[in-house]
Design a protein around this motif. Structure first.
Motif, PDB file in Angstrom:
ATOM      1  N   LEU A   1      15.159  -1.210   6.285  1.00  0.00           N
ATOM      2  CA  LEU A   1      14.359   0.012   6.395  1.00  0.00           C
ATOM      3  C   LEU A   1      15.696   0.871   7.365  1.00  0.00           C
ATOM      4  CD1 LEU A   1      10.795  -0.495   7.469  1.00  0.00           C
ATOM      5  CD2 LEU A   1      11.665  -0.171   5.257  1.00  0.00           C
ATOM      6  N   HIS A   2      15.991   2.181   6.847  1.00  0.00           N
ATOM      7  CA  HIS A   2      16.912   3.024   7.335  1.00  0.00           C
ATOM      8  C   HIS A   2      16.391   4.096   8.265  1.00  0.00           C
ATOM      9  CE1 HIS A   2      20.241   0.656   5.354  1.00  0.00           C
ATOM     10  NE2 HIS A   2      19.284   0.534   4.697  1.00  0.00           N
ATOM     11  N   GLY A   3      15.103   4.108   8.577  1.00  0.00           N
ATOM     12  CA  GLY A   3      14.785   5.232   9.440  1.00  0.00           C
ATOM     13  C   GLY A   3      13.553   5.920   8.691  1.00  0.00           C
ATOM     14  N   ILE A   4      12.388   5.250   8.713  1.00  0.00           N
ATOM     15  CA  ILE A   4      11.287   5.722   7.985  1.00  0.00           C
ATOM     16  C   ILE A   4      10.279   6.593   8.691  1.00  0.00           C
ATOM     17  CG2 ILE A   4       8.933   4.946   6.656  1.00  0.00           C
ATOM     18  CD1 ILE A   4      11.412   4.195   5.006  1.00  0.00           C
ATOM     19  N   THR A   5       9.981   7.858   8.478  1.00  0.00           N
ATOM     20  CA  THR A   5       9.002   8.683   9.234  1.00  0.00           C
ATOM     21  C   THR A   5       7.726   8.925   8.338  1.00  0.00           C
ATOM     22  OG1 THR A   5      10.772   9.555  10.506  1.00  0.00           O
ATOM     23  CG2 THR A   5       8.921  10.663  10.589  1.00  0.00           C
ATOM     24  N   LEU A   6       6.697   8.597   8.768  1.00  0.00           N
ATOM     25  CA  LEU A   6       5.635   8.600   7.747  1.00  0.00           C
ATOM     26  C   LEU A   6       4.256   8.757   8.857  1.00  0.00           C
ATOM     27  CD1 LEU A   6       3.663   6.033   7.297  1.00  0.00           C
ATOM     28  CD2 LEU A   6       5.709   5.585   5.664  1.00  0.00           C
ATOM     29  N   GLU A   7       3.268   9.301   8.259  1.00  0.00           N
ATOM     30  CA  GLU A   7       1.937   9.425   9.025  1.00  0.00           C
ATOM     31  C   GLU A   7       0.817   9.201   8.035  1.00  0.00           C
ATOM     32  OE1 GLU A   7       2.345  13.007  11.323  1.00  0.00           O
ATOM     33  OE2 GLU A   7       0.492  13.815  10.076  1.00  0.00           O
ATOM     34  N   VAL A   8      -0.303   8.811   8.725  1.00  0.00           N
ATOM     35  CA  VAL A   8      -1.509   8.545   7.853  1.00  0.00           C
ATOM     36  C   VAL A   8      -2.561   8.919   8.871  1.00  0.00           C
ATOM     37  CG1 VAL A   8      -3.153   6.890   6.806  1.00  0.00           C
ATOM     38  CG2 VAL A   8      -0.642   6.442   6.902  1.00  0.00           C
ATOM     39  N   ALA A   9      -3.430  10.003   8.416  1.00  0.00           N
ATOM     40  CA  ALA A   9      -4.573  10.561   9.009  1.00  0.00           C
ATOM     41  C   ALA A   9      -5.597   9.585   8.840  1.00  0.00           C
ATOM     42  CB  ALA A   9      -5.049  11.979   8.767  1.00  0.00           C
ATOM     43  N   GLU A  10      -6.528   9.674  10.220  1.00  0.00           N
ATOM     44  CA  GLU A  10      -7.906   9.011   9.944  1.00  0.00           C
ATOM     45  C   GLU A  10      -8.550   9.304   8.824  1.00  0.00           C
ATOM     46  OE1 GLU A  10      -9.464   8.034  13.727  1.00  0.00           O
ATOM     47  OE2 GLU A  10     -10.059   6.590  12.202  1.00  0.00           O
ATOM     48  N   GLY A  11      -8.893   8.333   7.920  1.00  0.00           N
ATOM     49  CA  GLY A  11      -9.852   8.506   7.048  1.00  0.00           C
ATOM     50  C   GLY A  11      -9.168   9.134   5.590  1.00  0.00           C
ATOM     51  N   GLU A  12      -7.864   8.768   5.505  1.00  0.00           N
ATOM     52  CA  GLU A  12      -7.011   9.182   4.575  1.00  0.00           C
ATOM     53  C   GLU A  12      -6.684   7.913   3.565  1.00  0.00           C
ATOM     54  OE1 GLU A  12      -3.491  12.237   4.216  1.00  0.00           O
ATOM     55  OE2 GLU A  12      -3.126  10.883   5.686  1.00  0.00           O
ATOM     56  N   ILE A  13      -6.293   8.002   2.424  1.00  0.00           N
ATOM     57  CA  ILE A  13      -5.599   7.010   1.611  1.00  0.00           C
ATOM     58  C   ILE A  13      -4.109   7.506   1.470  1.00  0.00           C
ATOM     59  CG2 ILE A  13      -5.489   5.723  -0.343  1.00  0.00           C
ATOM     60  CD1 ILE A  13      -8.355   5.825  -0.633  1.00  0.00           C
ATOM     61  N   VAL A  14      -3.095   6.645   1.892  1.00  0.00           N
ATOM     62  CA  VAL A  14      -1.702   7.427   1.487  1.00  0.00           C
ATOM     63  C   VAL A  14      -1.312   5.962   0.912  1.00  0.00           C
ATOM     64  CG1 VAL A  14       0.232   7.740   2.871  1.00  0.00           C
ATOM     65  CG2 VAL A  14      -1.716   8.524   3.623  1.00  0.00           C
ATOM     66  N   ALA A  15      -0.283   6.493  -0.034  1.00  0.00           N
ATOM     67  CA  ALA A  15       0.357   5.601  -0.832  1.00  0.00           C
ATOM     68  C   ALA A  15       1.977   5.480  -0.578  1.00  0.00           C
ATOM     69  CB  ALA A  15       0.261   5.709  -2.375  1.00  0.00           C
ATOM     70  N   VAL A  16       2.716   4.396  -0.506  1.00  0.00           N
ATOM     71  CA  VAL A  16       3.908   4.167  -0.471  1.00  0.00           C
ATOM     72  C   VAL A  16       4.583   3.777  -1.668  1.00  0.00           C
ATOM     73  CG1 VAL A  16       5.837   3.037   0.672  1.00  0.00           C
ATOM     74  CG2 VAL A  16       3.876   3.808   1.900  1.00  0.00           C
ATOM     75  N   LEU A  17       5.260   4.422  -2.444  1.00  0.00           N
ATOM     76  CA  LEU A  17       5.805   4.134  -3.785  1.00  0.00           C
ATOM     77  C   LEU A  17       7.286   3.917  -3.818  1.00  0.00           C
ATOM     78  CD1 LEU A  17       4.120   6.817  -5.562  1.00  0.00           C
ATOM     79  CD2 LEU A  17       3.023   4.598  -5.162  1.00  0.00           C
ATOM     80  N   GLY A  18       7.774   3.503  -4.823  1.00  0.00           N
ATOM     81  CA  GLY A  18       9.479   3.250  -5.166  1.00  0.00           C
ATOM     82  C   GLY A  18       9.524   2.046  -5.743  1.00  0.00           C
ATOM     83  N   ALA A  19      11.002   1.939  -6.267  1.00  0.00           N
ATOM     84  CA  ALA A  19      11.485   1.077  -7.133  1.00  0.00           C
ATOM     85  C   ALA A  19      11.291  -0.430  -6.323  1.00  0.00           C
ATOM     86  CB  ALA A  19      12.784   1.219  -7.587  1.00  0.00           C
ATOM     87  N   ASN A  20      11.761  -1.569  -7.086  1.00  0.00           N
ATOM     88  CA  ASN A  20      11.869  -2.853  -6.466  1.00  0.00           C
ATOM     89  C   ASN A  20      12.671  -2.667  -5.332  1.00  0.00           C
ATOM     90  OD1 ASN A  20      11.223  -4.174  -9.550  1.00  0.00           O
ATOM     91  ND2 ASN A  20      10.178  -4.663  -7.718  1.00  0.00           N
ATOM     92  N   GLY A  21      12.647  -3.422  -4.201  1.00  0.00           N
ATOM     93  CA  GLY A  21      13.544  -3.451  -3.106  1.00  0.00           C
ATOM     94  C   GLY A  21      13.823  -2.242  -2.348  1.00  0.00           C
ATOM     95  N   ALA A  22      12.747  -1.092  -2.580  1.00  0.00           N
ATOM     96  CA  ALA A  22      13.003   0.188  -2.088  1.00  0.00           C
ATOM     97  C   ALA A  22      12.765   0.202  -0.470  1.00  0.00           C
ATOM     98  CB  ALA A  22      12.145   0.972  -2.640  1.00  0.00           C
ATOM     99  N   GLY A  23      11.892  -0.933  -0.103  1.00  0.00           N
ATOM    100  CA  GLY A  23      11.417  -1.298   1.236  1.00  0.00           C
ATOM    101  C   GLY A  23       9.995  -1.133   1.577  1.00  0.00           C
ATOM    102  N   LYS A  24       9.176  -1.065   0.482  1.00  0.00           N
ATOM    103  CA  LYS A  24       7.704  -0.788   0.752  1.00  0.00           C
ATOM    104  C   LYS A  24       7.124  -2.035   1.302  1.00  0.00           C
ATOM    105  CE  LYS A  24       6.908  -0.660  -3.893  1.00  0.00           C
ATOM    106  NZ  LYS A  24       8.452  -1.091  -4.521  1.00  0.00           N
ATOM    107  N   THR A  25       7.266  -3.051   0.831  1.00  0.00           N
ATOM    108  CA  THR A  25       6.574  -4.315   1.760  1.00  0.00           C
ATOM    109  C   THR A  25       6.953  -4.274   3.112  1.00  0.00           C
ATOM    110  OG1 THR A  25       6.407  -5.650  -0.353  1.00  0.00           O
ATOM    111  CG2 THR A  25       6.448  -6.802   1.816  1.00  0.00           C
ATOM    112  N   THR A  26       8.366  -4.195   3.359  1.00  0.00           N
ATOM    113  CA  THR A  26       8.932  -4.070   4.738  1.00  0.00           C
ATOM    114  C   THR A  26       8.315  -3.143   5.811  1.00  0.00           C
ATOM    115  OG1 THR A  26      11.069  -4.940   3.602  1.00  0.00           O
ATOM    116  CG2 THR A  26      11.047  -4.130   5.930  1.00  0.00           C
ATOM    117  N   THR A  27       7.914  -1.923   5.099  1.00  0.00           N
ATOM    118  CA  THR A  27       7.429  -0.663   5.747  1.00  0.00           C
ATOM    119  C   THR A  27       5.981  -1.315   6.344  1.00  0.00           C
ATOM    120  OG1 THR A  27       8.298   0.877   4.366  1.00  0.00           O
ATOM    121  CG2 THR A  27       6.350   1.646   5.542  1.00  0.00           C
ATOM    122  N   LEU A  28       5.131  -1.824   5.388  1.00  0.00           N
ATOM    123  CA  LEU A  28       3.956  -2.580   6.045  1.00  0.00           C
ATOM    124  C   LEU A  28       4.264  -3.636   6.960  1.00  0.00           C
ATOM    125  CD1 LEU A  28       1.558  -2.793   2.819  1.00  0.00           C
ATOM    126  CD2 LEU A  28       1.897  -0.772   4.273  1.00  0.00           C
TER     127      LEU A  28
END
Ligand code: ATP
Length: 235
Positions: free
Chosen positions: A20-47
């Motif tokens: 991960l090279h500097g991820i900025t994101l937010e999730v509001a209370e009560g929201e469903i937010v998705a993280v998408l992207g190709a293989n190896g983009a860093g999705k699992t690492t974000t979690l």
């Protein structure tokens, strides 16, 4: 809406590999937010950065407090993580798996919670003694979600729930996630390869590319933008 979870310039690495090279994101209370992207983009690492299972830097705030420490501390703060590959204890029974999900709780009432979860997953009661490893892939994924919910989390981190499952089962799992969100106000950050179903479920999404946020927006904006769809979403 106020942010329940905020990541600010979060970096993470596996030894020499910076994922991960500097991820900025937010999730509001009560929201469903998705993280998408190709293989190896860093999705699992974000979690993993949120749940404290990878070495990370940057700022993560949860419910107004800085989120530090490893998985145990993060779980106690109210975050439950359903990892890729589900992480069910295959040797243990359905009920034993559910009880383990509640390990951070001191209160009793686990039986009542299992009954509450059976509204969403009725077969949990009928199969309570079945060894988890003998459940179908879809049932194991649902058990993993149910186990995470036993902790009564404020935020559910869900990694690639569609992995290896038939489309009908995937739709069923996302339907349940949406209902949990609508009826119980469950906040969800979901990583998904299947952008189509994720965008039908989430209010907003972040698309990652090589460890960075390439685009973000509401699900409608992303779905309606043809160049985003073609370049990043693969449909
Ligand atoms: P996928 O959709 O394939 O699961 P992803 O978007 O979830 O991909 P990550 O699993 O977060 O991507 O991986 C991001 C980067 O980190 C990739 O370059 C990957 O090779 C690397 N990586 C992931 N896990 C490890 C590890 N345990 N050791 C070394 N590098 C890793």
């Amino acid at each position: 809406m106020t942010a329940l979870l905020e990541l600010e310039d979060v970096e993470a690495r596996y030894g020499p590999v910076q994922a991960l090279h500097g991820i900025t994101l937010e999730v509001a209370e009560g929201e469903i937010v998705a993280v998408l992207g190709a293989n190896g983009a860093g999705k699992t690492t974000t979690l993993r950065a949120v749940s404290g299972t990878v070495r990370r830097s940057g700022r993560i705030t949860f419910a107004g407090k800085s989120l530090r420490g490893g998985p145990e501390a993060v779980a106690r703060a109210g975050i439950a993580h359903v990892p890729e590959g589900r992480g069910t204890f295959t040797e243990l029974s359905v009920t034993e798996n559910l009880r383990l999900g509640a390990y951070t709780r001191r209160d009793r009432g686990l039986k009542a919670d299992i009954e509450r979860l059976a509204q969403w997953f009725p077969w949990l009661l009928e199969r309570s003694n079945q060894q988890a490893g003998t459940l179908s892939g879809g049932e194991q994924q649902m058990l993993a979600v149910a186990r995470a919910l036993m902790a009564r989390p404020r935020l559910l981190l869900l990694d690639e729930p569609s992995l290896g499952l038939a489309p009908m089962i995937v739709r069923e799992i996302f339907r349940i996630v949406r209902e949990l969100n609508e009826r119980e106000g469950l906040t969800v950050l979901v990583v998904e390869q299947d952008a189509r179903i994720a965008l039908r479920t989430a209010a907003r999404a972040y698309v990652l590319e090589v460890g960075r946020v390439a685009v973000s927006g509401t699900s409608d904006e992303l779905q309606e933008n043809e160049s985003v769809r073609r370049s990043y979403l693969g449909y």
